[in-house]
Motif scaffolding. Structure first.
Motif, PDB file in Angstrom:
ATOM      1  N   VAL A 115       0.836  -1.208   0.000  1.00  9.58           N
ATOM      2  CA  VAL A 115       0.000   0.000   0.000  1.00  9.58           C
ATOM      3  C   VAL A 115       0.866   1.251   0.000  1.00  9.58           C
ATOM      4  N   VAL A 116       1.969   1.236   0.754  1.00  9.29           N
ATOM      5  CA  VAL A 116       2.860   2.395   0.811  1.00  9.29           C
ATOM      6  C   VAL A 116       3.430   2.725  -0.572  1.00  9.29           C
ATOM      7  N   ILE A 117       3.732   1.694  -1.337  1.00  9.22           N
ATOM      8  CA  ILE A 117       4.258   1.908  -2.695  1.00  9.22           C
ATOM      9  C   ILE A 117       3.157   2.381  -3.641  1.00  9.22           C
ATOM     10  N   PHE A 118       2.019   1.678  -3.612  1.00  9.93           N
ATOM     11  CA  PHE A 118       0.994   1.901  -4.618  1.00  9.93           C
ATOM     12  C   PHE A 118       0.139   3.150  -4.377  1.00  9.93           C
ATOM     13  N   ALA A 119      -0.132   3.471  -3.107  1.00 10.87           N
ATOM     14  CA  ALA A 119      -1.076   4.563  -2.819  1.00 10.87           C
ATOM     15  C   ALA A 119      -0.649   5.910  -3.410  1.00 10.87           C
ATOM     16  N   PRO A 120       0.599   6.372  -3.209  1.00  9.96           N
ATOM     17  CA  PRO A 120       0.981   7.645  -3.822  1.00  9.96           C
ATOM     18  C   PRO A 120       0.927   7.617  -5.340  1.00  9.96           C
ATOM     19  N   ILE A 121       1.335   6.477  -5.922  1.00 11.31           N
ATOM     20  CA  ILE A 121       1.321   6.368  -7.387  1.00 11.31           C
ATOM     21  C   ILE A 121      -0.108   6.440  -7.908  1.00 11.31           C
ATOM     22  N   VAL A 122      -1.016   5.706  -7.253  1.00 13.53           N
ATOM     23  CA  VAL A 122      -2.423   5.712  -7.672  1.00 13.53           C
ATOM     24  C   VAL A 122      -3.050   7.091  -7.476  1.00 13.53           C
ATOM     25  N   LYS A 123      -2.735   7.730  -6.361  1.00 16.59           N
ATOM     26  CA  LYS A 123      -3.301   9.059  -6.088  1.00 16.59           C
ATOM     27  C   LYS A 123      -2.834  10.079  -7.125  1.00 16.59           C
ATOM     28  N   ASN A 124      -1.563  10.071  -7.441  1.00 14.96           N
ATOM     29  CA  ASN A 124      -1.035  11.006  -8.442  1.00 14.96           C
ATOM     30  C   ASN A 124      -1.598  10.702  -9.828  1.00 14.96           C
ATOM     31  N   THR A 300       3.568  11.687  -0.125  1.00 11.82           N
ATOM     32  CA  THR A 300       3.166  11.995  -1.494  1.00 11.82           C
ATOM     33  C   THR A 300       3.109  13.503  -1.663  1.00 11.82           C
ATOM     34  N   ASN A 301       3.555  13.959  -2.824  1.00  7.23           N
ATOM     35  CA  ASN A 301       3.526  15.399  -3.105  1.00  7.23           C
ATOM     36  C   ASN A 301       3.128  15.691  -4.552  1.00  7.23           C
ATOM     37  N   GLY A 302       2.456  14.726  -5.170  1.00  8.28           N
ATOM     38  CA  GLY A 302       2.055  14.921  -6.561  1.00  8.28           C
ATOM     39  C   GLY A 302       3.178  14.663  -7.540  1.00  8.28           C
ATOM     40  N   GLN A 303       4.367  14.310  -7.037  1.00 10.16           N
ATOM     41  CA  GLN A 303       5.522  14.029  -7.877  1.00 10.16           C
ATOM     42  C   GLN A 303       6.122  12.701  -7.446  1.00 10.16           C
ATOM     43  N   THR A 479      -3.324  -1.013   6.877  1.00  9.17           N
ATOM     44  CA  THR A 479      -3.430  -0.405   5.551  1.00  9.17           C
ATOM     45  C   THR A 479      -4.652   0.514   5.454  1.00  9.17           C
ATOM     46  N   ASN A 480      -5.706   0.190   6.215  1.00 13.14           N
ATOM     47  CA  ASN A 480      -6.870   1.084   6.247  1.00 13.14           C
ATOM     48  C   ASN A 480      -6.499   2.438   6.850  1.00 13.14           C
ATOM     49  N   LEU A 481      -5.683   2.411   7.908  1.00 14.63           N
ATOM     50  CA  LEU A 481      -5.238   3.658   8.534  1.00 14.63           C
ATOM     51  C   LEU A 481      -4.414   4.496   7.563  1.00 14.63           C
ATOM     52  N   ILE A 482      -3.586   3.834   6.772  1.00 17.35           N
ATOM     53  CA  ILE A 482      -2.721   4.549   5.834  1.00 17.35           C
ATOM     54  C   ILE A 482      -3.544   5.301   4.799  1.00 17.35           C
ATOM     55  N   VAL A 483      -4.545   4.628   4.228  1.00 22.84           N
ATOM     56  CA  VAL A 483      -5.311   5.271   3.157  1.00 22.84           C
ATOM     57  C   VAL A 483      -6.366   6.231   3.697  1.00 22.84           C
ATOM     58  N   GLN A 484      -6.709   6.120   4.988  1.00 26.56           N
ATOM     59  CA  GLN A 484      -7.747   7.004   5.530  1.00 26.56           C
ATOM     60  C   GLN A 484      -7.367   8.468   5.364  1.00 26.56           C
ATOM     61  N   GLY A 485      -6.165   8.822   5.817  1.00 24.34           N
ATOM     62  CA  GLY A 485      -5.741  10.208   5.696  1.00 24.34           C
ATOM     63  C   GLY A 485      -5.402  10.590   4.272  1.00 24.34           C
ATOM     64  N   ALA A 486      -4.779   9.664   3.531  1.00 24.48           N
ATOM     65  CA  ALA A 486      -4.392   9.958   2.154  1.00 24.48           C
ATOM     66  C   ALA A 486      -5.607  10.274   1.284  1.00 24.48           C
ATOM     67  N   GLY A 487      -6.731   9.601   1.558  1.00 27.00           N
ATOM     68  CA  GLY A 487      -7.940   9.849   0.784  1.00 27.00           C
ATOM     69  C   GLY A 487      -8.927  10.768   1.467  1.00 27.00           C
ATOM     70  N   ASN A 488      -8.525  11.276   2.660  1.00 24.62           N
ATOM     71  CA  ASN A 488      -9.409  12.167   3.427  1.00 24.62           C
ATOM     72  C   ASN A 488     -10.765  11.494   3.676  1.00 24.62           C
ATOM     73  N   TYR A 489     -10.706  10.214   4.056  1.00 25.89           N
ATOM     74  CA  TYR A 489     -11.928   9.445   4.299  1.00 25.89           C
ATOM     75  C   TYR A 489     -12.446   9.683   5.710  1.00 25.89           C
ATOM     76  N   ARG A 490     -13.746   9.536   5.881  1.00 29.06           N
ATOM     77  CA  ARG A 490     -14.369   9.545   7.198  1.00 29.06           C
ATOM     78  C   ARG A 490     -14.630   8.102   7.633  1.00 29.06           C
ATOM     79  N   PHE A 491     -14.906   7.956   8.915  1.00 27.21           N
ATOM     80  CA  PHE A 491     -15.183   6.634   9.467  1.00 27.21           C
ATOM     81  C   PHE A 491     -16.340   5.962   8.728  1.00 27.21           C
ATOM     82  N   THR A 492     -17.367   6.755   8.402  1.00 28.60           N
ATOM     83  CA  THR A 492     -18.549   6.199   7.739  1.00 28.60           C
ATOM     84  C   THR A 492     -18.253   5.697   6.333  1.00 28.60           C
TER      85      THR A 492
END
Length: 522
Positions: A115-124, A300-303, A479-492
Motif C-alpha cells: 500500500v505504501v508503494i501503490f497509494a501515492p502512485i495511484v493518487k497522483n 506523497t507530493n504529486g511528484q 493499511t486502512n489507517l494509511i489510506v484514511q488520511g491519504a484519501g481524506n476518508y471519514r469513518f462512515t
C-alpha cells in the motif's frame, strides 16, 4: 470459576480496554499483561519468553526484510505504472486492471509496503487523468487484505496461527492451505468492490487550501506534501505545540487528518497519533531527506518521491529471489523432498532466512539499516501472544469459554461453534489489532475442537481469515489507517463499504470452510 480463571479474564478485559483506548503501543500493552501473568504465577518465565524463539514469529521478522528488499528494488512501482492507463477510463475499468494485481502481490508480500508503494502512485495518477482518488484508495487497501488471505505468508496473522500450531505439536499450515478459501473470497470481494465502490465511496473532497495559498508557496519554492505518521515518529502521543515539527523537519503543518476529521485550527492542541496524515508546506529538501524515512509510513507530493538508485539487475534479482522463496517453501514441504533431505526442514522459515540474508549481502536493501525495516512492535505483540494463549489454557479460561461456545451453538453443533468463533474473532479485530485477535482466538479454537472431538483445522482456518479480514473500520487493519488520511476518508466511508465486505467474507468462510476442511472426528 476459580481465582486463576477470574484473574486471567480480568487481565484480558483490561488489555482490550487499553488497546481500544490506544494509550500505548499494542506490543507494550501485551507485554505488560504477560509480565502480570508471570508475576501471579499463571505462567512460568519459560512460557513468557517462548514466543520470542518461535519460528513463526522469526519468519515474520525475516519477511519484513524480504518485503523491504522488493520494495526498495523498485520492481513493484515499475509494474504498477505500466498497469495504470495514460488516458482517462471508467472507475470500474481502472480498478479491474489494478486490484487483481495488487491482491496477487499482497499474497506474497507484507501488505503495508504494498500500500505504501501503490497509494501515492495511484493518487497522483488519478489526479493526472481526472478521476477521484477516493474511488481507489480504500479498494487498494481492501485488495491487499484479500490477497493476504490466500497464502501462509500473506499476512503476519497467518504466521502467528501457524507458529502456535507448531508450538502445540501440530503440523502447521502449508503455503497454499488458505488458498482454497482465500481465492474464492478474494474473487467475491473484488467483484463487490468493482460493482459497488463507485456508488458507495465518496467523491474526492476538496483540499482546505486556497489556490492562492498553494500558488504563493510554489513561488517560494515550496509545495504541498502529505505524510502519514509511522510508529517510529518521535512525536506520537504528544501535543503538536510541545513538539517542534518545524525545527526538526523544516516544514510547516497546515492541516492534520486524524480519525476521519480534518483539523485546520488550533493545531497546537492536537495530540499526534500513528496513522495521522499531516499536510505540509515543504521544499524539495524535505522529500529528499525524509522520503525513505521510517518515521513516515508514506509520503506523497504529486511528484515522484526520490528513492535510492537501484541497478536493473537488482530489480530482477529481488523478484527472482522472491519467486525462489515461494516455490522453494511450497515444494520443500512435499514428501519427495522431505525424504531426500531428512536433515533439513525446507519450510518457509528456511527459505525466508536464506532470501533475507542473500538480499542483505547483495545490498538490495541497506544492510546497515536492517533494524529499521522490522516492525518490532508487531514482533513483540506476536511473541507475547504465545504467552497469553498459554495463560488462557493453563488457567482453564479457554476450556470454560469453549464449553460456553458449545452450549450456545446448540443444535448447530461444530458448524455453529465455528460461526460463533469467527464472529467473536472478527469483532476483536475491528476493535484492536489482528495479531491480538488471533492470540485470543487460538486457544478458543483448540479447546472448542476438543469439546466437539473434531479436527481443529477448520477452526484455525476460520480465525486466520477472521483476524485478517477487518474491513469495516480504519483501525481493523494498518493499511486502512494509511489510506484514511491519504484519501481524506471519514469513518462512515469505511463502514458503508466495509460492513458488507465483512458480511460477505464471513458468510463465504463459514459456508466453505467445513466443506473443504470437514469436521473429522478425532
Amino acid at each position: 470459576m476459580n481465582f486463576e480463571i477470574l484473574f486471567v479474564l480480568l487481565g484480558l478485559i483490561g488489555m482490550l480496554v487499553a488497546l481500544i483506548l490506544d494509550k500505548m503501543r499494542p506490543g507494550i500493552v501485551l507485554l505488560s499483561l504477560v509480565v502480570v501473568f508471570m508475576a501471579a504465577g499463571i505462567i512460568t518465565p519459560k512460557q513468557m519468553v517462548a514466543g520470542f524463539s518461535n519460528r513463526g514469529m522469526i519468519t515474520v521478522a525475516l519477511l519484513f526484510l524480504v518485503s523491504e528488499g522488493v520494495r526498495q528494488s523498485g520492481a513493484l512501482a515499475t509494474v504498477i505504472k505500466k498497469l495504470l492507463p495514460e488516458r482517462k477510463m471508467s472507475v470500474m475499468q481502472a480498478q479491474l486492471r489494478l486490484l487483481p494485481v495488487v491482491s496477487a502481490f499482497s499474497a506474497f508480500l507484507n501488505n503495508t509496503p504494498v500500500v505504501v508503494i501503490f497509494a501515492p502512485i495511484v493518487k497522483n495518477w488519478a489526479k493526472k487523468v481526472g478521476l477521484s482518488c477516493t474511488k481507489f484508495l480504500i479498494p487498494l487497501s481492501y485488495a491487499t487484505i484479500l490477497g493476504g488471505l490466500c497464502t501462509l505468508i500473506g499476512t503476519s496473522t497467518n504466521l502467528v496461527v501457524h507458529g502456535m500450531m507448531i508450538d502445540r505439536g501440530l503440523p502447521g499450515l502449508k503455503m497454499f492451505d488458505l488458498a482454497y478459501i482465500g481465492i474464492p473470497i478474494t474473487i467475491a470481494g473484488l467483484l463487490f468492490i468493482l460493482f459497488t465502490s463507485k456508488k458507495l465511496l465518496p467523491a474526492e473532497r476538496p483540499d482546505n487550501f486556497e489556490e492562492e495559498e498553494a500558488d504563493a508557496a510554489e513561488v517560494k519554492g515550496q509545495h504541498i506534501v502529505e505524510v502519514v505518521l509511522a510508529s517510529r515518529f518521535p512525536g506520537l502521543k504528544r501535543k503538536l505545540k510541545n513538539f517542534d515539527f518545524k525545527r526538526r523537519y523544516g516544514a510547516d503543518i497546515k492541516e492534520i487528518r486524524q480519525g476521519g476529521q480534518v483539523i485546520t485550527k488550533n493545531l497546537g492542541e492536537v495530540r499526534l497519533q500513528e496513522g495521522d496524515t499531516l499536510v505540509l508546506l515543504a521544499d524539495d529538501e524535505f522529500t529528499k531527506a525524509w522520503g525513505d524515512s521510517s518515521v513516515f509510513l508514506m509520503m506523497t507530493n504529486g511528484q515522484e518521491i526520490p528513492s535510492r538508485p537501484m541497478p536493473v539487475w537488482k530489480k530482477w534479482t529481488a523478484l527472482a529471489l522472491l519467486l525462489i522463496m515461494i516455490i522453494g517453501a511450497t515444494i520443500g514441504e512435499l514428501p519427495y523432498f522431505q525424504e531426500r533431505f531428512p536433515g533439513v526442514k525446507m519450510d518457509m522459515f528456511f527459505f525466508a532466512s536464506v532470501t533475507a540474508v542473500v538480499m542483505a549481502w547483495l545490498k538490495i536493501f541497506p544492510p546497515k539499516k536492517y533494524t529499521k525495516y522490522i516492525s518490532w512492535d508487531i514482533l513483540i505483540t506476536i511473541a507475547c501472544a504465545f504467552a497469553i494463549s498459554a495463560a488462557m489454557e493453563e488457567s482453564g479460561l479457554a476450556a470454560l469459554i469453549a464449553n460456553f461456545i458449545k452450549d450456545v451453538s446448540g443444535s448447530l453443533g461444530a458448524w455453529g461453534a465455528l460461526a460463533l468463533l469467527y464472529f467473536v474473532t472478527l469483532v476483536i479485530t475491528e476493535l484492536v489489532t489482528n495479531n491480538a485477535a488471533a492470540a485470543l482466538a487460538f486457544p478458543l479454537a483448540l479447546e472448542t475442537a476438543a469439546e466437539f472431538n473434531v479436527d481443529p483445522m477448520p477452526f484455525f482456518i476460520a480465525i486466520c481469515i477472521a483476524a485478517s479480514a477487518g474491513f469495516a473500520t480504519p483501525i481493523g487493519y494498518q493499511t486502512n489507517l494509511i489510506v484514511q488520511g491519504a484519501g481524506n476518508y471519514r469513518f462512515t466511508d469505511f463502514l458503508k463499504i466495509g460492513l458488507p465486505m465483512d458480511l460477505i467474507v464471513m458468510i463465504l468462510s463459514v459456508g466453505l470452510i467445513p466443506l473443504i476442511w470437514p469436521f473429522v472426528q478425532v
